[in-house]
Design a protein around this motif. Sequence first.
Motif, short mmCIF file in Angstrom:
data_model
loop_
_atom_site.label_atom_id
_atom_site.label_comp_id
_atom_site.label_asym_id
_atom_site.label_seq_id
_atom_site.Cartn_x
_atom_site.Cartn_y
_atom_site.Cartn_z
N VAL A 99 0.84 -1.19 0.00
CA VAL A 99 0.00 0.00 0.00
C VAL A 99 0.88 1.24 0.00
N THR A 100 0.39 2.34 -0.60
CA THR A 100 1.13 3.59 -0.58
C THR A 100 1.47 3.99 0.86
N ALA A 150 -6.82 7.63 -5.41
CA ALA A 150 -5.72 6.73 -5.71
C ALA A 150 -4.61 6.89 -4.66
N GLY A 151 -4.10 5.78 -4.17
CA GLY A 151 -3.07 5.80 -3.15
C GLY A 151 -3.59 5.62 -1.75
N ALA A 152 -4.90 5.85 -1.55
CA ALA A 152 -5.50 5.66 -0.23
C ALA A 152 -5.69 4.17 0.04
N SER A 197 -1.84 14.74 -4.12
CA SER A 197 -1.96 14.71 -5.57
C SER A 197 -0.85 13.91 -6.24
N ARG A 198 0.23 13.63 -5.51
CA ARG A 198 1.38 12.94 -6.10
C ARG A 198 1.62 11.56 -5.50
N MET A 199 0.95 11.21 -4.41
CA MET A 199 1.36 10.06 -3.62
C MET A 199 1.29 8.74 -4.38
N ALA A 200 0.31 8.58 -5.26
CA ALA A 200 0.14 7.30 -5.94
C ALA A 200 1.27 7.02 -6.92
N ALA A 214 -4.30 -4.90 6.46
CA ALA A 214 -3.13 -4.11 6.09
C ALA A 214 -3.17 -2.79 6.84
N SER A 215 -2.04 -2.08 6.87
CA SER A 215 -2.00 -0.78 7.53
C SER A 215 -1.36 0.25 6.60
N GLN A 216 -1.64 1.51 6.89
CA GLN A 216 -1.07 2.60 6.11
C GLN A 216 -0.83 3.81 7.02
N PRO A 217 0.43 4.26 7.12
CA PRO A 217 0.67 5.50 7.85
C PRO A 217 0.18 6.68 7.02
#
Length: 330
Positions: A20-21, A313-315, A131-134, A252-255
């Motif tokens: 994951v992002t 996208a990216g979330a 806007s750029r993370m993905a 899963a996890s995402q900071p």
Amino acid sequence: MVSSCRDYRGQAEVKLAEQVTFGGSGLDRDAAIRVDSAALAELAARDGARVLPLWRGRPLFDAEALALLPPSHPALAAQMPGAVLLGRDAAGDGVWALNLADWPGIDGEADLDEVAHPQLDGPARFADLRSRMAALSPRDAELAATARAVLNWHDSHRFCARCGAASNPVQAGWRRDCPTCGGQHFPRTDPVVIMLVTRGDEVLLGRSPVWPEGMFSLLAGFVEPGETMEAAVRREVFEEVGVVVGPVGYLASQPWPFPASLMLGCRAEVADREASRRFTLDPAEIEAAHWVSRERLARVFAGEDPVMRPPRAGAIAQFLLHNWLADRLD
């Protein structure tokens, strides 16, 4: 651009859940050096030392990659005492993050999508991380997420929570100490559960009133003090849509550095399929909720649904839904 740092996952296969992002790239954070002022000074003096500048929470980008600068760069040098050590690259050189102050004339450009610094030549621009993370590489994503979260914490925790006195950053930016009462304060991350709730071959999607028009996503909410992850999932789903769920599992996890949360991706199946057809919405949190089939979700992601748009996208919400749709969740 910083090269790949040492990877503490070794040769082990990276699970899908870690992809994951912001999911991490094995960055060597070298926590031990944070208390050694002499070693930190030596690290900062190396030719390979680099800094990721941020301005008003926006990292510096060069196209779709982070732009890293030497600490001696004129735009940075005077502000380097406020830098936070993020870690080391593969060569052992340090990578820092630094919040830049405003510069004369910036107020007229502050609302632009991309902003240039007057002391930076070339195409580098400060831009919104969302806007750029993905498009970021795993390493750039970890650096950007860590930098934004820790620097935001410094901005909002400049005073001691015990006595109110001004506190000072120490340990390479990973702690703030109060000179008045001796209190020690550390960067915080708030746990948030985000739930892939299913009913057979359908998934529960909801919409917040403040989201962009048409966007639907998974339900989510903060874990309260004294509450387990599983209990938070059951409570949040019931509070937001009135649905009772049964067993809860971790996915899963995402900071999530906006400003600093750890998103805990979970899955749960409804306890009573017939009762789950009736929603009781919390209007402050959810303005609409739907059970969405795999077929319809595929159309949503393809941009062919007239009502729904997918999560950003990216979330982690999009990550979980994509992989549920493909039947490949770990």
